[in-house]
Design an enzyme around this catalytic site. Structure first.
Site, short mmCIF file in Angstrom:
data_model
loop_
_atom_site.label_atom_id
_atom_site.label_comp_id
_atom_site.label_asym_id
_atom_site.label_seq_id
_atom_site.Cartn_x
_atom_site.Cartn_y
_atom_site.Cartn_z
N ASN A 97 0.84 -1.20 0.00
CA ASN A 97 0.00 0.00 0.00
C ASN A 97 0.87 1.24 0.00
O ASN A 97 1.90 1.29 0.69
CB ASN A 97 -0.88 0.01 1.26
CG ASN A 97 -1.86 -1.15 1.27
OD1 ASN A 97 -2.50 -1.43 0.26
ND2 ASN A 97 -1.98 -1.83 2.40
N GLU A 105 -0.54 2.62 6.32
CA GLU A 105 -0.58 3.10 7.71
C GLU A 105 0.80 3.22 8.35
O GLU A 105 0.97 4.00 9.28
CB GLU A 105 -1.49 2.21 8.56
CG GLU A 105 -2.93 2.33 8.09
CD GLU A 105 -3.95 1.74 9.04
OE1 GLU A 105 -3.54 0.92 9.88
OE2 GLU A 105 -5.12 2.11 8.92
N HIS A 110 6.71 -1.76 3.06
CA HIS A 110 6.50 -3.16 3.42
C HIS A 110 5.66 -3.82 2.34
O HIS A 110 4.75 -3.21 1.78
CB HIS A 110 5.82 -3.31 4.78
CG HIS A 110 4.64 -2.43 5.01
ND1 HIS A 110 4.75 -1.09 5.27
CD2 HIS A 110 3.31 -2.70 5.01
CE1 HIS A 110 3.55 -0.56 5.42
NE2 HIS A 110 2.65 -1.51 5.25
N HIS A 112 3.17 -6.98 1.93
CA HIS A 112 2.39 -8.01 2.62
C HIS A 112 2.45 -9.29 1.78
O HIS A 112 2.25 -9.24 0.56
CB HIS A 112 0.91 -7.61 2.72
CG HIS A 112 0.64 -6.37 3.49
ND1 HIS A 112 0.09 -6.37 4.76
CD2 HIS A 112 0.79 -5.06 3.17
CE1 HIS A 112 -0.08 -5.13 5.18
NE2 HIS A 112 0.34 -4.30 4.23
P1 5GP Z 1 -0.35 -0.92 5.77
O1 5GP Z 1 -1.78 -0.55 5.96
O2 5GP Z 1 0.59 0.22 6.14
O3 5GP Z 1 -0.07 -1.49 4.42
O4 5GP Z 1 -0.08 -2.14 6.76
C1 5GP Z 1 0.53 -2.00 8.01
C2 5GP Z 1 0.46 -3.38 8.64
O5 5GP Z 1 1.33 -3.38 9.75
C3 5GP Z 1 -0.92 -3.77 9.16
O6 5GP Z 1 -1.33 -4.98 8.55
C4 5GP Z 1 -0.73 -3.90 10.67
O7 5GP Z 1 -1.48 -4.94 11.24
C5 5GP Z 1 0.77 -4.15 10.77
N1 5GP Z 1 1.38 -3.67 12.00
C6 5GP Z 1 1.22 -2.44 12.57
N2 5GP Z 1 1.95 -2.34 13.68
C7 5GP Z 1 2.59 -3.51 13.83
C8 5GP Z 1 3.51 -4.01 14.79
O8 5GP Z 1 3.89 -3.34 15.75
N3 5GP Z 1 3.97 -5.27 14.61
C9 5GP Z 1 3.59 -6.05 13.55
N4 5GP Z 1 4.10 -7.28 13.47
N5 5GP Z 1 2.72 -5.62 12.62
C10 5GP Z 1 2.23 -4.36 12.75
#
Ligand code: 5GP
Length: 125
Positions: A97, A105, A110, A112
């Site tokens: 994302n 977020e 990153h 997924h």
């Molecule tokens: P985004 O929305 O930025 O693509 O995804 C961020 C991801 O990071 C989310 O799926 C969320 O659950 C994961 N995430 C956020 N904080 C942490 C954390 O402290 N540890 C881990 N392992 N995952 C996290």
């Protein structure tokens, strides 16, 4: 709340802190270019995040700025993690994302990796 991916890299973001060992993670893979760990709120039977070791907010600046070696190392790491998780047989989904419309977020690039079941349509309808 989605982040603004055009802002400068924030060295105190949660994934930077995980990289520095200040915050624990459930690690599945690490090499010179990347770290992979289980997502804290999994959305599939397997949900792992792969992050580069360099300071990149998202795919946009990584693709534009990262040295070729870092890009190759990161892409190879994503493939190695998926194989290590046993997902290469039945398949898997990659997602990265970016910014507001992407719903990003955490402001550290990153990817997924989702797998462990048939994942259905690509986007919510
Ligand atoms: P985004 O929305 O930025 O693509 O995804 C961020 C991801 O990071 C989310 O799926 C969320 O659950 C994961 N995430 C956020 N904080 C942490 C954390 O402290 N540890 C881990 N392992 N995952 C996290």
């Amino acid at each position: 709340m989605p982040i603004d991916h055009r802002l400068p890299y924030d060295p105190d973001n949660i994934f930077a802190r995980i990289l520095r060992g200040e915050v624990p993670c459930n690690k599945v893979y690490e090499d010179g270019h990347a770290l992979a760990f289980h997502d804290i709120a999994p959305q599939a039977p397997v949900h792992v995040l792969v992050i580069p070791k360099g300071a990149y907010v998202g795919w946009d600046d990584f693709a534009a700025r990262a040295p070729a070696e870092a890009i190759a190392g990161f892409v190879r790491a994503v493939g190695a993690v998926a194989r290590q998780l046993g997902l290469d047989g039945e398949g898997y989904r990659l997602l990265s994302n970016l910014g507001h419309d992407g719903g990003q977020e955490v402001p550290h690039l990153h990817v997924h990796i989702f797998g462990g079941r048939a994942l259905g349509p690509m986007l919510a309808r």
